[in-house]
Design an enzyme around this catalytic site. Sequence first.
Site, PDB file in Angstrom:
ATOM      1  N   HIS A   1       0.921  -1.356   0.026  1.00  0.00           N
ATOM      2  CA  HIS A   1      -0.001  -0.015  -0.037  1.00  0.00           C
ATOM      3  C   HIS A   1       0.956   1.395   0.154  1.00  0.00           C
ATOM      4  O   HIS A   1       1.887   1.153   0.576  1.00  0.00           O
ATOM      5  CB  HIS A   1      -0.760  -0.021   1.224  1.00  0.00           C
TER       6      HIS A   1
ATOM      7  N   ASP B   1      -7.978  -4.994  -0.132  1.00  0.00           N
ATOM      8  CA  ASP B   1      -8.331  -6.134  -1.167  1.00  0.00           C
ATOM      9  C   ASP B   1      -8.097  -7.605  -0.718  1.00  0.00           C
ATOM     10  O   ASP B   1      -8.332  -8.606  -1.679  1.00  0.00           O
ATOM     11  CB  ASP B   1      -7.688  -5.768  -2.502  1.00  0.00           C
TER      12      ASP B   1
HETATM   13  C1  SDX Z   1      -6.355  -0.158  -2.919  1.00  0.00           C
HETATM   14  O1  SDX Z   1      -4.684   4.388  -2.260  1.00  0.00           O
HETATM   15  C2  SDX Z   1      -5.407   3.484  -1.381  1.00  0.00           C
HETATM   16  O2  SDX Z   1      -5.890   4.024  -0.355  1.00  0.00           O
HETATM   17  C3  SDX Z   1      -6.168   2.567  -2.148  1.00  0.00           C
HETATM   18  C4  SDX Z   1      -6.998   1.506  -1.390  1.00  0.00           C
HETATM   19  C5  SDX Z   1      -8.332   2.337  -1.043  1.00  0.00           C
HETATM   20  O3  SDX Z   1      -9.295   2.129  -0.276  1.00  0.00           O
HETATM   21  O4  SDX Z   1      -8.803   3.062  -1.816  1.00  0.00           O
HETATM   22  O5  SDX Z   1      -6.335   1.203   0.146  1.00  0.00           O
HETATM   23  C6  SDX Z   1      -7.402   0.479  -2.007  1.00  0.00           C
HETATM   24  O6  SDX Z   1      -6.089   0.147  -4.070  1.00  0.00           O
HETATM   25  C7  SDX Z   1      -5.650  -1.569  -2.340  1.00  0.00           C
HETATM   26  C8  SDX Z   1      -4.201  -1.802  -3.137  1.00  0.00           C
HETATM   27  C9  SDX Z   1      -4.743  -2.942  -3.946  1.00  0.00           C
HETATM   28  N1  SDX Z   1      -3.789  -3.035  -4.904  1.00  0.00           N
HETATM   29  C10 SDX Z   1      -2.999  -4.290  -4.890  1.00  0.00           C
HETATM   30  O7  SDX Z   1      -3.146  -5.130  -4.053  1.00  0.00           O
HETATM   31  C11 SDX Z   1      -1.856  -4.565  -6.117  1.00  0.00           C
HETATM   32  C12 SDX Z   1      -0.585  -5.051  -5.321  1.00  0.00           C
HETATM   33  N2  SDX Z   1      -0.013  -3.988  -4.655  1.00  0.00           N
HETATM   34  C13 SDX Z   1       0.757  -2.976  -5.474  1.00  0.00           C
HETATM   35  O8  SDX Z   1       0.964  -3.083  -6.990  1.00  0.00           O
HETATM   36  C14 SDX Z   1       1.249  -1.855  -4.592  1.00  0.00           C
HETATM   37  O9  SDX Z   1       1.690  -2.180  -3.542  1.00  0.00           O
HETATM   38  C15 SDX Z   1       0.252  -0.566  -4.774  1.00  0.00           C
HETATM   39  C16 SDX Z   1      -0.070  -0.243  -5.907  1.00  0.00           C
HETATM   40  C17 SDX Z   1      -1.021  -0.936  -3.779  1.00  0.00           C
HETATM   41  C18 SDX Z   1       1.029   0.789  -4.061  1.00  0.00           C
HETATM   42  O10 SDX Z   1       2.046   1.051  -5.218  1.00  0.00           O
HETATM   43  P1  SDX Z   1       3.220   1.952  -4.716  1.00  0.00           P
HETATM   44  O11 SDX Z   1       3.063   2.845  -3.635  1.00  0.00           O
HETATM   45  O12 SDX Z   1       3.432   2.678  -6.217  1.00  0.00           O
HETATM   46  O13 SDX Z   1       4.644   1.248  -4.528  1.00  0.00           O
HETATM   47  P2  SDX Z   1       5.415   0.464  -5.525  1.00  0.00           P
HETATM   48  O14 SDX Z   1       4.708  -0.300  -6.727  1.00  0.00           O
HETATM   49  O15 SDX Z   1       6.174   1.562  -6.040  1.00  0.00           O
HETATM   50  O16 SDX Z   1       6.378  -0.613  -4.533  1.00  0.00           O
HETATM   51  C19 SDX Z   1       7.157  -0.009  -3.644  1.00  0.00           C
HETATM   52  C20 SDX Z   1       8.039  -1.045  -3.330  1.00  0.00           C
HETATM   53  C21 SDX Z   1       8.757  -1.780  -4.725  1.00  0.00           C
HETATM   54  O17 SDX Z   1       9.998  -2.686  -4.402  1.00  0.00           O
HETATM   55  P3  SDX Z   1      11.406  -1.818  -4.964  1.00  0.00           P
HETATM   56  O18 SDX Z   1      11.487  -1.846  -6.149  1.00  0.00           O
HETATM   57  O19 SDX Z   1      11.326  -0.573  -4.293  1.00  0.00           O
HETATM   58  O20 SDX Z   1      12.440  -2.819  -4.279  1.00  0.00           O
HETATM   59  O21 SDX Z   1       7.446  -2.423  -2.764  1.00  0.00           O
HETATM   60  C22 SDX Z   1       7.304  -3.419  -3.822  1.00  0.00           C
HETATM   61  C23 SDX Z   1       7.826  -3.020  -5.130  1.00  0.00           C
HETATM   62  O22 SDX Z   1       8.242  -4.000  -5.954  1.00  0.00           O
HETATM   63  N3  SDX Z   1       5.983  -3.788  -3.736  1.00  0.00           N
HETATM   64  C24 SDX Z   1       5.412  -5.193  -3.800  1.00  0.00           C
HETATM   65  C25 SDX Z   1       4.065  -5.124  -3.634  1.00  0.00           C
HETATM   66  N4  SDX Z   1       3.942  -3.698  -3.491  1.00  0.00           N
HETATM   67  C26 SDX Z   1       4.884  -3.241  -3.421  1.00  0.00           C
HETATM   68  N5  SDX Z   1       6.176  -6.260  -4.269  1.00  0.00           N
HETATM   69  C27 SDX Z   1       5.451  -7.148  -4.326  1.00  0.00           C
HETATM   70  N6  SDX Z   1       4.092  -7.378  -4.160  1.00  0.00           N
HETATM   71  C28 SDX Z   1       3.526  -6.229  -3.993  1.00  0.00           C
HETATM   72  N7  SDX Z   1       2.043  -6.316  -3.794  1.00  0.00           N
END
Ligand code: SDX
Length: 390
Positions: free
Chosen positions: A262, A316
Amino acid sequence: MTTVSEFKPGLEGVPVTLSSISYVDGQKGILEYRGIGIEQLANQSTFLETSYLLIWGKLPTKDELVEFEHEIRYHRRIKYRIRDMMKCFPETGHPMDALQTSAAALGLFYSRRALDNPEYIREAVVRLIAKIPTMVAAFQLMRKGNDPVQPRDDLDYSANFLYMLNEREPDPIAARVFDICLTLHAEHTINASTFSAMVTASTLTDPYAVVASAVGTLAGPLHGGANEEVLTMLEEIGSVENVGPYVDHLIATKSKIMGFGHRVYKVKDPRATILQELGEQLFEKFGHDEYYEIALELERVVADRLGQKGIYPNVDFYSGLVYRKLNIPSDLFTPIFAIARVSGWLAHWKEQLTKNRIFRPTQIYTGSHNETYIPIHERNCAINLEGETL
Ligand code: SDX
Protein backbone atom coordinates in the site's frame (compact mmCIF):
# COMPACT_ATOMS: atom_id res chain seq x y z
CA MET A 1 10.10 26.73 -13.00
CA THR A 2 9.54 23.16 -11.79
CA THR A 3 12.73 21.13 -11.40
CA VAL A 4 13.17 17.38 -11.90
CA SER A 5 13.93 16.96 -8.19
CA GLU A 6 10.44 18.30 -7.38
CA PHE A 7 8.79 15.65 -9.54
CA LYS A 8 7.21 12.90 -7.44
CA PRO A 9 6.16 9.89 -9.57
CA GLY A 10 2.64 8.88 -8.59
CA LEU A 11 2.44 12.14 -6.59
CA GLU A 12 3.80 10.21 -3.61
CA GLY A 13 3.52 12.32 -0.48
CA VAL A 14 2.21 15.37 -2.40
CA PRO A 15 -0.85 16.92 -0.69
CA VAL A 16 -3.52 17.83 -3.25
CA THR A 17 -6.22 19.11 -0.92
CA LEU A 18 -7.19 20.08 2.62
CA SER A 19 -9.80 17.57 3.78
CA SER A 20 -11.65 16.70 6.98
CA ILE A 21 -13.32 13.53 5.66
CA SER A 22 -10.96 10.72 6.67
CA TYR A 23 -7.53 10.11 8.13
CA VAL A 24 -4.95 7.33 7.75
CA ASP A 25 -1.86 6.70 9.87
CA GLY A 26 0.01 4.20 7.74
CA GLN A 27 2.67 3.41 10.37
CA LYS A 28 0.20 2.66 13.16
CA GLY A 29 -2.54 1.15 10.98
CA ILE A 30 -5.19 3.71 11.95
CA LEU A 31 -8.16 4.67 9.78
CA GLU A 32 -10.78 7.21 10.89
CA TYR A 33 -13.84 8.60 9.15
CA ARG A 34 -14.55 12.13 10.43
CA GLY A 35 -12.37 11.31 13.43
CA ILE A 36 -14.16 8.05 14.37
CA GLY A 37 -12.11 4.85 14.30
CA ILE A 38 -13.06 2.36 11.56
CA GLU A 39 -13.39 -0.43 14.15
CA GLN A 40 -16.15 1.48 16.00
CA LEU A 41 -18.01 2.22 12.79
CA ALA A 42 -17.72 -1.39 11.63
CA ASN A 43 -19.07 -2.66 14.96
CA GLN A 44 -21.76 -0.12 15.67
CA SER A 45 -22.78 1.80 12.57
CA THR A 46 -24.44 0.88 9.28
CA PHE A 47 -23.28 1.68 5.78
CA LEU A 48 -25.99 4.31 5.26
CA GLU A 49 -25.35 6.00 8.59
CA THR A 50 -21.61 6.01 7.80
CA SER A 51 -22.34 7.47 4.36
CA TYR A 52 -24.32 10.26 5.99
CA LEU A 53 -21.40 10.90 8.35
CA LEU A 54 -18.91 11.05 5.49
CA ILE A 55 -21.00 13.26 3.23
CA TRP A 56 -22.60 15.66 5.74
CA GLY A 57 -19.75 15.64 8.25
CA LYS A 58 -21.69 14.51 11.33
CA LEU A 59 -23.56 11.48 12.64
CA PRO A 60 -27.26 11.88 11.81
CA THR A 61 -29.93 12.21 14.48
CA LYS A 62 -32.46 9.38 14.52
CA ASP A 63 -34.92 11.44 12.45
CA GLU A 64 -32.25 12.47 9.95
CA LEU A 65 -31.20 8.86 9.47
CA VAL A 66 -34.78 7.63 9.05
CA GLU A 67 -35.37 10.32 6.43
CA PHE A 68 -32.12 9.53 4.58
CA GLU A 69 -32.86 5.79 4.58
CA HIS A 70 -36.39 6.49 3.36
CA GLU A 71 -35.11 8.64 0.47
CA ILE A 72 -32.63 5.96 -0.55
CA ARG A 73 -35.35 3.27 -0.51
CA TYR A 74 -37.58 5.49 -2.65
CA HIS A 75 -34.89 6.04 -5.30
CA ARG A 76 -33.61 2.47 -5.68
CA ARG A 77 -35.48 1.76 -8.91
CA ILE A 78 -33.83 2.52 -12.24
CA LYS A 79 -35.56 3.83 -15.35
CA TYR A 80 -36.64 1.17 -17.82
CA ARG A 81 -34.54 2.91 -20.47
CA ILE A 82 -31.42 2.28 -18.39
CA ARG A 83 -32.45 -1.37 -17.99
CA ASP A 84 -33.05 -1.61 -21.75
CA MET A 85 -29.67 -0.04 -22.44
CA MET A 86 -28.02 -2.55 -20.09
CA LYS A 87 -29.78 -5.43 -21.86
CA CYS A 88 -27.73 -4.52 -24.94
CA PHE A 89 -24.43 -4.85 -23.09
CA PRO A 90 -22.50 -8.01 -24.05
CA GLU A 91 -22.88 -10.62 -21.32
CA THR A 92 -19.14 -11.26 -21.59
CA GLY A 93 -18.37 -7.63 -20.69
CA HIS A 94 -16.87 -6.91 -17.29
CA PRO A 95 -19.42 -5.71 -14.69
CA MET A 96 -17.16 -2.72 -13.90
CA ASP A 97 -17.47 -1.56 -17.51
CA ALA A 98 -21.22 -2.06 -17.31
CA LEU A 99 -21.31 -0.04 -14.10
CA GLN A 100 -19.20 2.79 -15.47
CA THR A 101 -21.45 3.08 -18.51
CA SER A 102 -24.65 2.90 -16.45
CA ALA A 103 -23.42 5.45 -13.89
CA ALA A 104 -22.56 7.85 -16.70
CA ALA A 105 -25.99 7.19 -18.26
CA LEU A 106 -27.69 8.53 -15.13
CA GLY A 107 -26.42 11.94 -16.23
CA LEU A 108 -28.66 11.70 -19.30
CA PHE A 109 -31.71 11.68 -17.04
CA TYR A 110 -30.65 14.02 -14.25
CA SER A 111 -28.25 16.35 -16.04
CA ARG A 112 -29.07 19.71 -14.39
CA ARG A 113 -25.85 21.10 -12.92
CA ALA A 114 -27.18 23.23 -10.04
CA LEU A 115 -24.02 22.73 -8.03
CA ASP A 116 -24.79 25.67 -5.73
CA ASN A 117 -28.18 24.20 -4.75
CA PRO A 118 -28.10 21.95 -1.62
CA GLU A 119 -31.28 20.19 -2.80
CA TYR A 120 -29.62 19.21 -6.08
CA ILE A 121 -26.58 17.95 -4.16
CA ARG A 122 -28.81 15.90 -1.85
CA GLU A 123 -30.82 14.44 -4.75
CA ALA A 124 -27.67 13.46 -6.60
CA VAL A 125 -26.19 11.82 -3.48
CA VAL A 126 -29.41 9.89 -2.85
CA ARG A 127 -29.81 8.79 -6.46
CA LEU A 128 -26.24 7.55 -6.80
CA ILE A 129 -26.14 5.67 -3.49
CA ALA A 130 -29.60 4.21 -4.18
CA LYS A 131 -29.26 3.23 -7.83
CA ILE A 132 -25.72 1.90 -8.14
CA PRO A 133 -26.48 -1.40 -6.32
CA THR A 134 -29.60 -1.84 -8.45
CA MET A 135 -27.53 -1.42 -11.61
CA VAL A 136 -24.87 -3.90 -10.44
CA ALA A 137 -27.52 -6.52 -9.57
CA ALA A 138 -29.49 -5.86 -12.79
CA PHE A 139 -26.43 -6.49 -14.98
CA GLN A 140 -25.66 -9.67 -13.06
CA LEU A 141 -29.16 -11.10 -13.72
CA MET A 142 -29.40 -9.86 -17.29
CA ARG A 143 -26.07 -11.33 -18.32
CA LYS A 144 -27.48 -14.70 -17.21
CA GLY A 145 -30.47 -14.10 -19.49
CA ASN A 146 -32.88 -13.23 -16.66
CA ASP A 147 -35.01 -10.17 -16.00
CA PRO A 148 -33.67 -7.93 -13.24
CA VAL A 149 -35.39 -8.16 -9.87
CA GLN A 150 -37.11 -5.04 -8.54
CA PRO A 151 -35.80 -3.68 -5.22
CA ARG A 152 -37.81 -4.63 -2.13
CA ASP A 153 -38.83 -1.68 0.03
CA ASP A 154 -39.17 -3.80 3.17
CA LEU A 155 -35.47 -4.76 3.07
CA ASP A 156 -32.64 -2.56 4.25
CA TYR A 157 -29.84 -1.44 1.94
CA SER A 158 -27.52 -4.45 2.11
CA ALA A 159 -30.22 -7.13 2.45
CA ASN A 160 -31.97 -5.64 -0.58
CA PHE A 161 -28.79 -5.77 -2.68
CA LEU A 162 -28.17 -9.43 -1.83
CA TYR A 163 -31.83 -10.15 -2.53
CA MET A 164 -31.65 -8.46 -5.97
CA LEU A 165 -28.48 -10.40 -6.74
CA ASN A 166 -29.56 -13.88 -5.66
CA GLU A 167 -33.34 -13.56 -6.03
CA ARG A 168 -33.84 -14.67 -2.44
CA GLU A 169 -33.77 -12.98 0.93
CA PRO A 170 -30.33 -13.30 2.55
CA ASP A 171 -29.54 -14.75 5.95
CA PRO A 172 -29.49 -11.77 8.40
CA ILE A 173 -25.89 -12.54 9.43
CA ALA A 174 -24.79 -12.54 5.79
CA ALA A 175 -26.57 -9.21 5.23
CA ARG A 176 -24.95 -7.67 8.32
CA VAL A 177 -21.48 -8.89 7.30
CA PHE A 178 -22.00 -7.47 3.82
CA ASP A 179 -23.08 -4.13 5.29
CA ILE A 180 -19.89 -4.00 7.39
CA CYS A 181 -17.86 -4.69 4.22
CA LEU A 182 -19.50 -1.64 2.63
CA THR A 183 -18.66 0.49 5.67
CA LEU A 184 -15.03 -0.65 5.51
CA HIS A 185 -14.73 0.26 1.81
CA ALA A 186 -16.64 3.55 1.95
CA GLU A 187 -13.73 5.99 2.11
CA HIS A 188 -9.95 6.11 2.15
CA THR A 189 -8.46 9.62 1.79
CA ILE A 190 -6.93 10.51 -1.60
CA ASN A 191 -6.67 7.14 -3.28
CA ALA A 192 -6.54 6.97 -7.10
CA SER A 193 -10.30 6.80 -7.75
CA THR A 194 -11.09 9.55 -5.26
CA PHE A 195 -8.44 11.74 -6.84
CA SER A 196 -9.96 10.97 -10.22
CA ALA A 197 -13.38 12.00 -8.83
CA MET A 198 -11.90 15.22 -7.47
CA VAL A 199 -10.18 16.13 -10.75
CA THR A 200 -13.44 15.54 -12.63
CA ALA A 201 -15.42 17.44 -9.97
CA SER A 202 -13.05 20.39 -10.22
CA THR A 203 -14.27 21.10 -13.76
CA LEU A 204 -17.79 21.60 -12.30
CA THR A 205 -19.25 18.81 -14.40
CA ASP A 206 -22.20 16.79 -13.08
CA PRO A 207 -21.86 14.23 -10.25
CA TYR A 208 -22.73 11.29 -12.53
CA ALA A 209 -19.64 12.07 -14.62
CA VAL A 210 -17.65 12.39 -11.39
CA VAL A 211 -18.73 8.92 -10.25
CA ALA A 212 -18.33 7.38 -13.72
CA SER A 213 -14.73 8.55 -13.94
CA ALA A 214 -14.02 7.24 -10.43
CA VAL A 215 -15.54 3.83 -11.30
CA GLY A 216 -13.22 3.60 -14.31
CA THR A 217 -10.23 4.37 -12.11
CA LEU A 218 -11.22 1.92 -9.39
CA ALA A 219 -11.39 -0.93 -11.92
CA GLY A 220 -7.62 -1.29 -12.41
CA PRO A 221 -5.73 -4.20 -10.80
CA LEU A 222 -3.42 -1.86 -8.86
CA HIS A 223 -6.50 -0.39 -7.12
CA GLY A 224 -9.97 -1.89 -6.52
CA GLY A 225 -9.53 -4.54 -9.21
CA ALA A 226 -6.99 -6.31 -7.00
CA ASN A 227 -9.74 -8.05 -4.97
CA GLU A 228 -10.78 -10.11 -8.00
CA GLU A 229 -7.13 -10.85 -8.84
CA VAL A 230 -6.53 -12.15 -5.31
CA LEU A 231 -9.03 -14.94 -5.82
CA THR A 232 -7.49 -15.86 -9.18
CA MET A 233 -4.12 -16.00 -7.42
CA LEU A 234 -5.44 -18.25 -4.62
CA GLU A 235 -6.91 -20.55 -7.28
CA GLU A 236 -3.58 -20.61 -9.15
CA ILE A 237 -1.62 -21.41 -5.99
CA GLY A 238 -3.99 -24.29 -5.28
CA SER A 239 -2.37 -25.66 -2.10
CA VAL A 240 -0.56 -24.51 1.03
CA GLU A 241 2.68 -26.23 -0.12
CA ASN A 242 2.75 -24.16 -3.31
CA VAL A 243 2.67 -20.81 -1.50
CA GLY A 244 6.41 -20.45 -0.87
CA PRO A 245 7.57 -21.28 -4.44
CA TYR A 246 4.76 -19.14 -5.88
CA VAL A 247 5.78 -16.08 -3.85
CA ASP A 248 9.46 -16.61 -4.58
CA HIS A 249 8.70 -16.79 -8.30
CA LEU A 250 6.72 -13.52 -8.18
CA ILE A 251 9.51 -11.80 -6.28
CA ALA A 252 12.18 -13.13 -8.67
CA THR A 253 10.22 -11.88 -11.69
CA LYS A 254 9.47 -8.54 -9.98
CA SER A 255 5.72 -9.19 -10.21
CA LYS A 256 3.23 -7.79 -7.73
CA ILE A 257 1.50 -10.04 -5.21
CA MET A 258 -2.14 -9.02 -5.40
CA GLY A 259 -3.80 -7.80 -2.21
CA PHE A 260 -0.47 -6.83 -0.67
CA GLY A 261 1.33 -3.51 -0.30
CA HIS A 262 0.00 0.00 0.00
CA ARG A 263 1.21 3.50 -0.73
CA VAL A 264 0.31 4.64 2.80
CA TYR A 265 0.13 1.56 5.08
CA LYS A 266 3.43 0.02 6.05
CA VAL A 267 1.66 -2.39 8.43
CA LYS A 268 -1.37 -4.62 7.91
CA ASP A 269 -4.34 -2.56 6.73
CA PRO A 270 -6.83 -2.31 9.64
CA ARG A 271 -9.63 -3.11 7.20
CA ALA A 272 -7.89 -6.38 6.26
CA THR A 273 -7.86 -7.36 9.93
CA ILE A 274 -11.62 -6.75 10.24
CA LEU A 275 -12.36 -8.50 6.94
CA GLN A 276 -10.37 -11.52 8.07
CA GLU A 277 -12.47 -11.67 11.27
CA LEU A 278 -15.66 -11.37 9.22
CA GLY A 279 -14.47 -14.21 7.00
CA GLU A 280 -13.86 -16.39 10.06
CA GLN A 281 -17.38 -15.64 11.35
CA LEU A 282 -18.82 -16.70 8.01
CA PHE A 283 -16.70 -19.88 7.83
CA GLU A 284 -17.94 -20.83 11.29
CA LYS A 285 -21.58 -20.33 10.35
CA PHE A 286 -21.67 -21.42 6.70
CA GLY A 287 -18.72 -23.81 6.42
CA HIS A 288 -14.98 -23.64 5.88
CA ASP A 289 -13.26 -22.27 2.76
CA GLU A 290 -10.34 -24.30 1.41
CA TYR A 291 -8.62 -21.09 0.22
CA TYR A 292 -8.42 -19.66 3.73
CA GLU A 293 -5.42 -21.83 4.70
CA ILE A 294 -3.68 -20.78 1.49
CA ALA A 295 -4.40 -17.12 2.29
CA LEU A 296 -3.03 -17.49 5.84
CA GLU A 297 0.15 -19.12 4.55
CA LEU A 298 0.47 -16.43 1.89
CA GLU A 299 0.24 -13.71 4.53
CA ARG A 300 2.92 -15.50 6.58
CA VAL A 301 5.29 -16.04 3.64
CA VAL A 302 4.92 -12.47 2.31
CA ALA A 303 5.59 -11.06 5.80
CA ASP A 304 8.69 -13.24 5.96
CA ARG A 305 10.00 -12.23 2.51
CA LEU A 306 8.77 -8.62 2.19
CA GLY A 307 7.79 -7.52 5.70
CA GLN A 308 10.94 -5.40 6.04
CA LYS A 309 9.69 -3.37 3.05
CA GLY A 310 6.34 -2.79 4.81
CA ILE A 311 4.38 -5.08 2.49
CA TYR A 312 1.37 -6.57 4.28
CA PRO A 313 -2.23 -7.42 3.33
CA ASN A 314 -4.35 -4.50 2.15
CA VAL A 315 -8.15 -4.16 2.05
CA ASP A 316 -8.38 -6.26 -1.12
CA PHE A 317 -6.74 -9.37 0.35
CA TYR A 318 -9.46 -10.90 2.52
CA SER A 319 -12.56 -9.24 1.02
CA GLY A 320 -12.79 -11.80 -1.80
CA LEU A 321 -12.95 -14.70 0.65
CA VAL A 322 -15.81 -12.97 2.47
CA TYR A 323 -17.72 -12.30 -0.76
CA ARG A 324 -17.08 -15.85 -1.99
CA LYS A 325 -18.74 -17.19 1.16
CA LEU A 326 -21.70 -14.93 0.37
CA ASN A 327 -21.93 -16.65 -3.06
CA ILE A 328 -20.93 -13.53 -4.95
CA PRO A 329 -19.12 -14.14 -8.28
CA SER A 330 -15.55 -12.84 -8.29
CA ASP A 331 -16.04 -10.30 -11.09
CA LEU A 332 -18.59 -8.52 -8.87
CA PHE A 333 -16.05 -7.90 -6.10
CA THR A 334 -14.85 -4.62 -7.59
CA PRO A 335 -18.37 -3.35 -8.44
CA ILE A 336 -19.20 -3.99 -4.77
CA PHE A 337 -16.17 -1.92 -3.80
CA ALA A 338 -17.69 0.81 -6.02
CA ILE A 339 -21.11 0.51 -4.33
CA ALA A 340 -19.36 1.32 -1.06
CA ARG A 341 -16.86 3.89 -2.30
CA VAL A 342 -19.51 6.03 -3.98
CA SER A 343 -20.10 7.57 -0.54
CA GLY A 344 -16.45 8.59 -0.22
CA TRP A 345 -16.37 9.94 -3.78
CA LEU A 346 -19.50 11.99 -3.12
CA ALA A 347 -18.11 13.30 0.18
CA HIS A 348 -15.01 14.52 -1.69
CA TRP A 349 -17.15 15.90 -4.54
CA LYS A 350 -19.16 17.92 -2.03
CA GLU A 351 -16.03 19.08 -0.19
CA GLN A 352 -14.35 20.00 -3.48
CA LEU A 353 -17.30 22.22 -4.44
CA THR A 354 -16.95 24.29 -1.27
CA LYS A 355 -13.44 25.48 -2.21
CA ASN A 356 -13.11 24.59 -5.86
CA ARG A 357 -10.18 25.41 -8.08
CA ILE A 358 -9.70 23.39 -11.26
CA PHE A 359 -6.88 20.83 -11.02
CA ARG A 360 -4.26 21.78 -13.53
CA PRO A 361 -0.79 20.52 -12.53
CA THR A 362 2.29 20.99 -14.60
CA GLN A 363 4.93 18.79 -16.24
CA ILE A 364 8.63 18.70 -16.91
CA TYR A 365 8.95 18.68 -20.68
CA THR A 366 11.48 16.15 -21.93
CA GLY A 367 10.91 16.49 -25.69
CA SER A 368 12.74 18.49 -28.36
CA HIS A 369 12.10 21.95 -29.86
CA ASN A 370 12.18 23.58 -33.28
CA GLU A 371 11.82 20.33 -35.24
CA THR A 372 10.91 20.62 -38.94
CA TYR A 373 7.79 19.04 -40.41
CA ILE A 374 8.72 16.49 -43.14
CA PRO A 375 6.03 15.82 -45.78
CA ILE A 376 5.04 12.12 -45.78
CA HIS A 377 6.53 11.29 -49.22
CA GLU A 378 9.92 12.61 -48.12
CA ARG A 379 10.06 10.52 -44.94
CA ASN A 380 12.69 7.83 -45.02
CA CYS A 381 10.80 4.70 -44.04
CA ALA A 382 10.35 1.19 -45.36
CA ILE A 383 7.00 0.23 -46.89
CA ASN A 384 5.81 -3.37 -47.35
CA LEU A 385 4.03 -4.82 -50.42
CA GLU A 386 0.61 -3.83 -49.01
CA GLY A 387 1.84 -0.25 -48.76
CA GLU A 388 1.98 -0.36 -44.93
CA THR A 389 4.75 1.52 -43.13
CA LEU A 390 7.04 -0.88 -41.28
C1 SDX B 1 -6.40 -0.26 -2.91
O1 SDX B 1 -4.56 4.17 -2.05
C2 SDX B 1 -5.52 3.63 -1.43
O2 SDX B 1 -5.93 4.06 -0.39
C3 SDX B 1 -6.14 2.46 -2.14
C4 SDX B 1 -7.12 1.58 -1.31
C5 SDX B 1 -8.44 2.30 -1.06
O3 SDX B 1 -9.13 1.94 -0.11
O4 SDX B 1 -8.80 3.16 -1.86
O5 SDX B 1 -6.54 1.18 -0.10
C6 SDX B 1 -7.53 0.32 -2.12
O6 SDX B 1 -6.22 0.11 -4.03
C7 SDX B 1 -5.50 -1.30 -2.26
C8 SDX B 1 -4.32 -1.73 -3.15
C9 SDX B 1 -4.75 -2.84 -4.10
N1 SDX B 1 -3.66 -3.21 -5.02
C10 SDX B 1 -2.98 -4.34 -4.93
O7 SDX B 1 -3.17 -5.15 -4.03
C11 SDX B 1 -1.97 -4.58 -6.03
C12 SDX B 1 -0.65 -5.00 -5.45
N2 SDX B 1 -0.05 -3.91 -4.76
C13 SDX B 1 0.81 -3.06 -5.40
O8 SDX B 1 0.94 -3.03 -6.76
C14 SDX B 1 1.29 -1.80 -4.66
O9 SDX B 1 1.62 -2.14 -3.37
C15 SDX B 1 0.34 -0.60 -4.68
C16 SDX B 1 -0.17 -0.24 -6.07
C17 SDX B 1 -0.88 -0.84 -3.79
C18 SDX B 1 1.11 0.63 -4.13
O10 SDX B 1 2.06 1.03 -5.06
P1 SDX B 1 3.26 2.04 -4.76
O11 SDX B 1 3.04 2.81 -3.54
O12 SDX B 1 3.48 2.80 -6.02
O13 SDX B 1 4.46 1.07 -4.48
P2 SDX B 1 5.48 0.48 -5.55
O14 SDX B 1 4.74 -0.27 -6.58
O15 SDX B 1 6.34 1.62 -6.04
O16 SDX B 1 6.31 -0.51 -4.68
C19 SDX B 1 7.32 -0.06 -3.75
C20 SDX B 1 8.20 -1.25 -3.45
C21 SDX B 1 8.75 -1.88 -4.72
O17 SDX B 1 9.97 -2.53 -4.37
P3 SDX B 1 11.36 -1.84 -4.80
O18 SDX B 1 11.35 -1.71 -6.31
O19 SDX B 1 11.42 -0.50 -4.11
O20 SDX B 1 12.41 -2.80 -4.31
O21 SDX B 1 7.45 -2.30 -2.82
C22 SDX B 1 7.37 -3.44 -3.69
C23 SDX B 1 7.74 -2.94 -5.08
O22 SDX B 1 8.24 -3.95 -5.87
N3 SDX B 1 5.97 -3.88 -3.67
C24 SDX B 1 5.56 -5.12 -3.88
C25 SDX B 1 4.17 -5.10 -3.74
N4 SDX B 1 3.77 -3.84 -3.47
C26 SDX B 1 4.88 -3.11 -3.42
N5 SDX B 1 6.22 -6.24 -4.17
C27 SDX B 1 5.49 -7.36 -4.35
N6 SDX B 1 4.14 -7.40 -4.24
C28 SDX B 1 3.45 -6.30 -3.93
N7 SDX B 1 2.13 -6.32 -3.84
